[in-house]
Design a protein around this motif. Structure first.
Motif, PDB file in Angstrom:
ATOM      1  N   HIS A 107       0.890  -1.174   0.000  1.00 35.28           N
ATOM      2  CA  HIS A 107       0.000   0.000   0.000  1.00 35.28           C
ATOM      3  C   HIS A 107       0.922   1.216   0.000  1.00 35.28           C
ATOM      4  O   HIS A 107       1.624   1.478   0.984  1.00 35.28           O
ATOM      5  N   LYS A 145      -7.836  -3.825   4.107  1.00 35.66           N
ATOM      6  CA  LYS A 145      -9.200  -3.307   4.298  1.00 35.66           C
ATOM      7  C   LYS A 145      -9.461  -3.004   5.776  1.00 35.66           C
ATOM      8  O   LYS A 145     -10.092  -2.001   6.105  1.00 35.66           O
ATOM      9  N   ALA A 196      -7.774   0.273   6.806  1.00 34.90           N
ATOM     10  CA  ALA A 196      -8.463   1.466   6.307  1.00 34.90           C
ATOM     11  C   ALA A 196      -9.514   1.981   7.284  1.00 34.90           C
ATOM     12  O   ALA A 196      -9.734   3.193   7.372  1.00 34.90           O
ATOM     13  N   HIS A 235      -5.879   4.131  12.898  1.00 35.24           N
ATOM     14  CA  HIS A 235      -5.478   4.669  11.592  1.00 35.24           C
ATOM     15  C   HIS A 235      -6.361   5.854  11.211  1.00 35.24           C
ATOM     16  O   HIS A 235      -5.865   6.887  10.751  1.00 35.24           O
ATOM     17  N   CYS A 273      -2.622   6.828  -4.721  1.00 40.73           N
ATOM     18  CA  CYS A 273      -2.435   5.550  -4.029  1.00 40.73           C
ATOM     19  C   CYS A 273      -2.278   4.425  -5.054  1.00 40.73           C
ATOM     20  O   CYS A 273      -2.954   4.415  -6.077  1.00 40.73           O
ATOM     21  N   ASP A 302      -2.175   0.176  -4.620  1.00 40.85           N
ATOM     22  CA  ASP A 302      -2.179  -1.058  -3.836  1.00 40.85           C
ATOM     23  C   ASP A 302      -1.919  -2.196  -4.805  1.00 40.85           C
ATOM     24  O   ASP A 302      -2.518  -2.231  -5.890  1.00 40.85           O
TER      25      ASP A 302
END
Length: 101
Positions: free
Chosen positions: A4, A70, A73, A78, A95, A97
């Motif tokens: 990521h 996931k 996120a 975070h 971004c 991933d």
């Protein structure tokens, strides 16, 4: 393993001094998540690009799998860093991933 990677550009109206403080806060906040989020295996924030760079910061992080990414996120720790130290000061975010094979 899932990577990521994020590149951010800080808002133009910030002074050089403000940007330095903000970069430090983002680095400390995100790197402080190490060992605190399930499946997050590595996290590093780079704040000092070479002069030809067109981004101010880079996040390079690794996760056990896509489900771990996931979970990261939406993980409260975070989200707190993102909402408190990142989003208020960034003008753009890119971004990527990907799965490491």
């Amino acid at each position: 393993m899932v990577k990521h990677v994020i590149l951010w550009t800080l808002k133009d109206n910030l002074t050089r001094e403000e940007k330095a403080v903000i970069k430090k806060g983002i680095k400390e906040g995100l790197e402080g998540l190490a060992g605190r989020i399930p499946g997050l295996t590595e996290i590093k924030v780079y704040t000092e690009g070479l002069p030809g760079s067109n981004a101010d910061l880079m996040l390079d992080s690794s996760f056990a799998d896509e489900d771990s990414l996931k979970g990261y996120a939406v993980h409260p720790e975070h989200v707190a860093v993102a909402d408190g130290k990142v989003r208020p000061y960034t003008a753009s975010r890119v971004c990527l991933d990907y799965v490491v094979e």
